[in-house]
Design an enzyme around this catalytic site. Structure first.
Site, PDB file in Angstrom:
ATOM      1  N   ASP A 256       0.867  -1.171   0.000  1.00  0.00           N
ATOM      2  CA  ASP A 256       0.000   0.000   0.000  1.00  0.00           C
ATOM      3  C   ASP A 256       0.914   1.234   0.000  1.00  0.00           C
ATOM      4  O   ASP A 256       2.132   1.134   0.233  1.00  0.00           O
ATOM      5  CB  ASP A 256      -0.963  -0.018   1.187  1.00  0.00           C
ATOM      6  CG  ASP A 256      -2.216   0.810   0.870  1.00  0.00           C
ATOM      7  OD1 ASP A 256      -2.137   1.686  -0.015  1.00  0.00           O
ATOM      8  OD2 ASP A 256      -3.265   0.588   1.500  1.00  0.00           O
TER       9      ASP A 256
HETATM   10  C1  BGC Z   1      -4.929   3.232  -0.213  1.00  0.00           C
HETATM   11  C2  BGC Z   1      -5.062   2.152  -1.247  1.00  0.00           C
HETATM   12  C3  BGC Z   1      -4.833   2.711  -2.628  1.00  0.00           C
HETATM   13  C4  BGC Z   1      -3.491   3.380  -2.648  1.00  0.00           C
HETATM   14  C5  BGC Z   1      -3.064   3.863  -4.011  1.00  0.00           C
HETATM   15  C6  BGC Z   1      -3.679   4.060  -0.397  1.00  0.00           C
HETATM   16  O1  BGC Z   1      -3.659   5.151   0.436  1.00  0.00           O
HETATM   17  O2  BGC Z   1      -4.957   2.644   1.067  1.00  0.00           O
HETATM   18  O3  BGC Z   1      -6.327   1.551  -1.140  1.00  0.00           O
HETATM   19  O4  BGC Z   1      -4.950   1.716  -3.597  1.00  0.00           O
HETATM   20  O5  BGC Z   1      -3.505   4.453  -1.733  1.00  0.00           O
HETATM   21  O6  BGC Z   1      -3.632   5.011  -4.396  1.00  0.00           O
END
Ligand code: BGC
Length: 718
Positions: A288
């Site tokens: 993440d």
């Molecule tokens: C979120 C994810 C997301 C990622 C990419 C993160 O802050 O938790 O769900 O896919 O950002 O944008």
């Protein structure tokens, strides 16, 4: 999957330098550069805490440019980008990767396509209320067709985090509180996104997230710790991820949270033993955002170098935007602190997915030409409207709805004419101007209405509509709330409207269950619209005016008050189930039952259930029930089947959804609805961490929601 590429992958690996290998693990987003000295995140914080105004922020943004780190790309130091979704930029960067890097390895473009790319369909929580896998595949397909036109190869979706706590803002992004629904929803999305053949230019990889149990953070606070028994994790939280892997999802994102003390990005038990070992996953994992570096904040890594080592050893293949791998892996390998074999495995996982997408043969999967006609087609809008209608849940109706033709509407509330709010959270590619508000729809359809500020203006209106609830920023990521009560201004508005004595309909917009005991008691009609997407206003009128018969059912429990959170139907009985006497499990100041239970939703017709029969068959139970449409118009009824294991070696939930079916019944029609429940699905993880079914009595319950069922007990010894 993917085995046919191993020889090619190994041949390529043997040519790659250490730097080129590490480059494949690096995912970066475009950084914003402009007339500001600080990072974009810092700038956002400055706006949120008032150091700069929204106007100043917008001004700085208007002057900002995106930096795609092209020199790094040319040097083979980037394997993937996040958040770029236009054909021109994607192809320009891809050309650099293919033509100007030493080995010409194509880039992989990832993007958060959560509920549509440009044609925004209802938020996932809303769409789950349709209980309709066919629809979920269709909207997933549409999202993939549009996103791939913009050059996207992978979506960071579906999110299948079972979410039982309404305080958590990200309940909006998943299919609610139940494991079976999250599994079915996830599987349908994987099919929709990935299509039949990943090499097709309209297919994108599904990155299942957030592995695991991210929805269970303490106190509903985003990113918070998760602490639970491994049995519970296995029984209630892991099944949806597993179902998605079995359905062929090619990517997985470990969650931000820790589980029982180990952050998911460094959790070998999760990523190696379960994901790759037990489930045989051979796709790629992507961290993440910034999660690798955040292992330092968690306090399990002493610095980013240590975090990079731990996460790569755990099997986090790609580092999303934390730059920890690119900064430290080379030295880690050279010093012998990390084996090159571990690095090679991760590179191979990423190259495998690039092969499966057909990127080596066809790195340019879209074109500016294709993009021009790809978005918001009439068919896409039609699907957005249909899915919005199917997602809405009629919570209450005392003979107010549907509104008869020709009646004049008095429309109230901040959400009645705010197009952008209809998009809901996580709608990066959505545009406010694409959306139809309730007021827009009335205008375009020639419905008599006044958009009112005061009840005086509505003197000659027949029905008053209150569009209330949450704005889109109140749910989604980093949008946990310590209070889920409906806002006092909204309650005051509804009160004022009720005082006129006219018929009042509340249309609710929200990305989570709201505590609405006042509305439930006083408002004559409530339509839960969630965030319906681009066709919001049209779909809402379809339902309010009775052109469509609502059929959605809640996939998440609506508590009376925040203090009951987490509140969910599949709870345990406790040794002192709530009752009249004092020393039972309940609250002094609020009822034990929710305002609206899981599975609940009304229709403009009514249904009668009878004749439940449960029979043992070779591999499972055959359950049948008769359902009759006893009203005057046809409708879709979502028939639900729950099971309770009455006595087990561990405490078992009071009921668990095991099957459901949506059936269309025309007025007066009846049907015998059948389910087959495999014995295998009646098991659970016991104290010795073995899965299996225990003999004993089981209660099978079938009905129109989790609280209203016909029940039958059956003894099972297999
Ligand atoms: C979120 C994810 C997301 C990622 C990419 C993160 O802050 O938790 O769900 O896919 O950002 O944008």
């Amino acid at each position: 999957m993917g085995k046919q590429y191993e020889a090619k992958i190994n041949a390529l690996l043997s040519k790659m330098t250490l730097e080129e290998k590490i480059g494949q693990l690096q995912q970066c987003g475009p950084s914003l550069v402009g007339a500001f000295e600080v990072s974009f995140d810092e700038l956002l914080d400055m706006m949120f805490d008032g150091r700069i105004s929204k106007e100043e922020f917008d001004k700085l943004m208007a002057g900002a440019k995106q930096d795609f780190h092209e020199d790094d790309l040319r040097a083979g130091k980037i394997g993937s980008y996040n958040g770029i979704g236009d054909a021109e930029t994607v192809n320009r960067l891809q050309k650099i990767a293919v033509e100007e890097t030493r080995l010409g390895i194509p880039l992989l473009f990832g993007y958060d396509v959560i509920h549509g790319f440009r044609t925004m369909t209802p938020i996932p929580l809303a769409e789950s209320c349709a209980w309709d896998p066919t629809l979920w595949v269709e909207t997933g397909r549409l999202a993939a067709q549009e996103a791939t036109a913009g050059g996207v190869h992978m979506t960071f979706a579906p999110m299948v985090d079972v979410a039982k706590d309404a305080r958590w803002g990200r309940v909006s992004e998943g299919a609610g509180e139940d494991a079976l629904l999250n599994s079915d929803y996830g599987v349908a999305k994987v099919k929709g996104y990935q299509g039949e053949d990943l090499t097709k230019p309209d297919a994108m990889v599904a990155c299942v997230k957030h592995f695991a149990a991210y929805g269970s953070g303490e106190a509903g606070r985003d990113y918070n710790r998760v602490d639970m028994s491994l049995q519970r994790l296995r029984d209630e939280y892991l099944p949806p991820y597993e179902a998605c892997i079995k359905a062929g999802a090619r990517a997985v994102m470990p969650a931000f949270n820790d589980i029982n003390g180990v952050p998911c990005s460094a959790n070998k038990w999760l990523l190696r033993d379960i994901l790759r070992g037990e489930w045989g996953f051979d796709g790629m994992t992507v961290s993440d955002a910034n999660a690798v570096a955040e292992c330092v904040n968690h306090g399990i890594a002493s610095d980013r170098r240590d975090a990079a080592r731990q996460c790569l050893e755990t099997g986090v293949d790609m580092d999303m935007t934390s730059n920890s791998y690119i900064a430290h892996i080379k030295e880690l390998v050279e010093s012998g602190a990390l084996s090159e074999k571990t690095l090679d495995e991760s590179v191979a996982n990423i190259l495998r997915v690039k092969h499966e997408l057909g990127l080596f043969e066809n790195p340019y999967q879209t074109s500016v030409e294709r993009e021009k006609t790809a978005y918001l087609t009439p068919e896409a809008r039609q699907l957005a409207r249909r899915s919005a209608v199917k997602s809405m849940v009629l919570l209450k109706n005392e003979n107010v709805l549907p509104i008869a033709a020709g009646k004049k509407l008095g429309i109230f509330g901040k959400l009645a004419d705010s197009r952008g709010e209809m998009l809901g959270p996580w709608a990066i590619g959505g545009h406010s101007e694409d959306c139809v508000s309730i007021v827009d729809a009335c205008k375009a359809q020639g419905i008599p209405y006044i958009y009112c500020d005061s009840t005086e203006q509505a003197a000659d209106c027949d029905v008053l509509i209150a569009a209330v609830g949450e704005t889109k920023d109140l749910s989604g990521e980093a949008a946990s709330r310590a209070s889920i009560e409906l806002g006092s201004e909204d309650i005051a508005l509804v009160q004022t409207l009720l005082d006129t004595g006219k018929a009042v309909v509340v249309v609710l917009f929200n990305g989570r269950p709201l505590a609405i005991p006042y509305l439930a008691e006083k408002a004559p009609a409530i339509l839960e619209a969630w965030f319906p997407g681009v066709e919001a206003g049209n779909a809402i009128l379809d339902v309010l005016l009775g052109r469509e018969n609502p059929s959605g059912k809640l996939t998440t429990t609506f508590p009376h008050t925040t203090g009951q959170c987490p509140m969910y139907y599949a709870h345990m009985n406790t040794g002192r189930p709530g009752g009249k006497s004092k020393f039972t499990s309940k609250y002094l100041d609020t009822p034990l039952e929710p305002v609206y239970p899981f599975g609940y939703g009304l229709s403009y017709t009514s249904y009668k259930y009878w004749g439940l029969a449960v029979e043992k068959a070779a591999n499972g139970l055959n359950v049948t029930v008769y359902v009759k449409n006893t009203g005057e118009r046809g409708g879709d009824e979502i028939v639900q089947c729950y099971v309770r294991d009455l006595v087990g070696s561990r405490v078992r939930p009071v009921k668990e959804l095991k099957a459901y079916k949506k059936v269309f019944l025309s007025a007066g029609a009846e049907e015998c609805v059948g389910f087959h429940i495999a014995y295998e699905d009646l098991g659970f993880w016991n104290n010795d961490m073995h899965y299996g079914m225990e003999p004993g009595d089981f209660v099978v319950s079938v009905g129109s929601n989790s609280a209203q069922t016909l029940n039958q007990t059956i003894y099972l010894d297999c």
